[in-house]
Design an enzyme around this catalytic site. Structure first.
Site, PDB file in Angstrom:
ATOM      1  N   TYR A  40       0.840  -1.192   0.000  1.00 44.71           N
ATOM      2  CA  TYR A  40       0.000   0.000   0.000  1.00 44.71           C
ATOM      3  C   TYR A  40       0.883   1.253   0.000  1.00 44.71           C
ATOM      4  CZ  TYR A  40      -4.307  -2.630   0.538  1.00 44.71           C
ATOM      5  OH  TYR A  40      -5.363  -3.463   0.312  1.00 44.71           O
ATOM      6  N   GLY A  83      -6.790 -12.793  11.730  1.00 43.26           N
ATOM      7  CA  GLY A  83      -7.550 -12.110  10.696  1.00 43.26           C
ATOM      8  C   GLY A  83      -8.470 -13.049   9.957  1.00 43.26           C
TER       9      GLY A  83
END
Length: 268
Positions: free
Chosen positions: A69, A214
């Site tokens: 990112y 997650g």
């Protein structure tokens, strides 16, 4: 922002990045290099997003400095070929992540009237050449640990994995990081933690104070409750097609999962 995002995902707009270097993936588009003014606007945007999170009643924010990112793109010598304040040397490649942290921290100090958690998440290495090395990351972490963060979240494919760049290393990467800064700031480990035994291994054998789950929580939303009530043997570790309704996965999420083979353990 991911530089590998095609313009078709962005309604025809060219993707942007630290420099006009495409992702190594075949067919990746060439991104547009962000101008200095745009970079500074983005930094302010991180602060504004934090203000909104505070006003919306959240307990904290995690700065996403990993997984290709934008923050990682500025830190990476592969995607950042600039020669200004935002790049050119390791020290300058640290400027964007550090300024983002300060922007977020400033808005916490201005708008939070109770403790508000601030976390930085980082991927330690890249396999590209040139790419982020573990030494690069340790240098950044030495600065981040003094920025008033509550935790450092180390993102790995497997919490116990060794370096993908140094094939001769037998030491888990997270152990190297923990040894370097773990006495000064708590470390969160993540990666392939599916069962309670996985979590215990991370905490006991890798000496981690915190472990994140997650994808395991997508597969088993009641993971925590089942551990608390002694029902560990009922924890779902794979998704069968008939589980979709029980999991209440939205259509968009289900389509995404199906488009990423192996991202979740789906049994058809």
């Amino acid at each position: 922002m991911i530089r590998r995002a095609p313009s078709t995902w962005l309604r025809g707009v060219q993707p942007v990045s630290a420099s006009d270097i495409p992702h190594v993936r075949e067919g990746a588009e060439i991104p547009r290099e962000l101008q200095d003014e745009e970079v500074r606007e983005i930094v302010e945007g991180f602060g504004e997003a934090t203000r909104r999170a505070i006003q919306a009643g959240f307990y904290g924010v995690e700065i996403y400095g990993e997984n290709t990112y934008l923050i990682k793109q500025f830190f990476s010598p592969h995607s950042n070929r600039r020669n200004d304040y935002w790049g050119g040397t390791l020290e300058k490649r640290m400027n964007f992540p550090l300024v983002v942290v300060q922007s977020v921290k400033s808005d916490i100090e201005k708008h939070a009237d109770k403790p508000f958690i601030l976390v930085y998440r980082i991927s330690p290495e890249e396999i590209e050449e040139p790419g982020i090395t573990l030494d690069d990351t340790l240098s950044l972490l030495m600065k981040l640990k003094n920025q008033g963060l509550d935790y450092i979240h180390v993102s790995l494919g497997n919490v116990a994995q060794t370096s993908p760049r140094d094939k001769e290393s037998n030491t888990p990467t997270i152990n190297i990081i923990n040894k370097k800064i773990g006495d000064e700031i708590p470390i969160i480990g993540v990666g392939s933690v599916t069962t309670p035994d996985d979590a215990l291994h991370a905490m006991e054998d890798l000496n981690l104070p915190l472990v994140a789950i997650g994808r395991g929580l997508i597969v088993e939303p009641d993971w925590i409750q089942k551990v608390k009530t002694g029902k560990e043997d009922t924890i779902r570790t794979e998704i069968h097609l008939e589980d979709r309704k029980d999991l209440s996965l939205p259509d968009a999420m289900w389509e995404y999962v199906q488009s990423r083979p192996g991202w979740l353990p789906i049994v058809k």
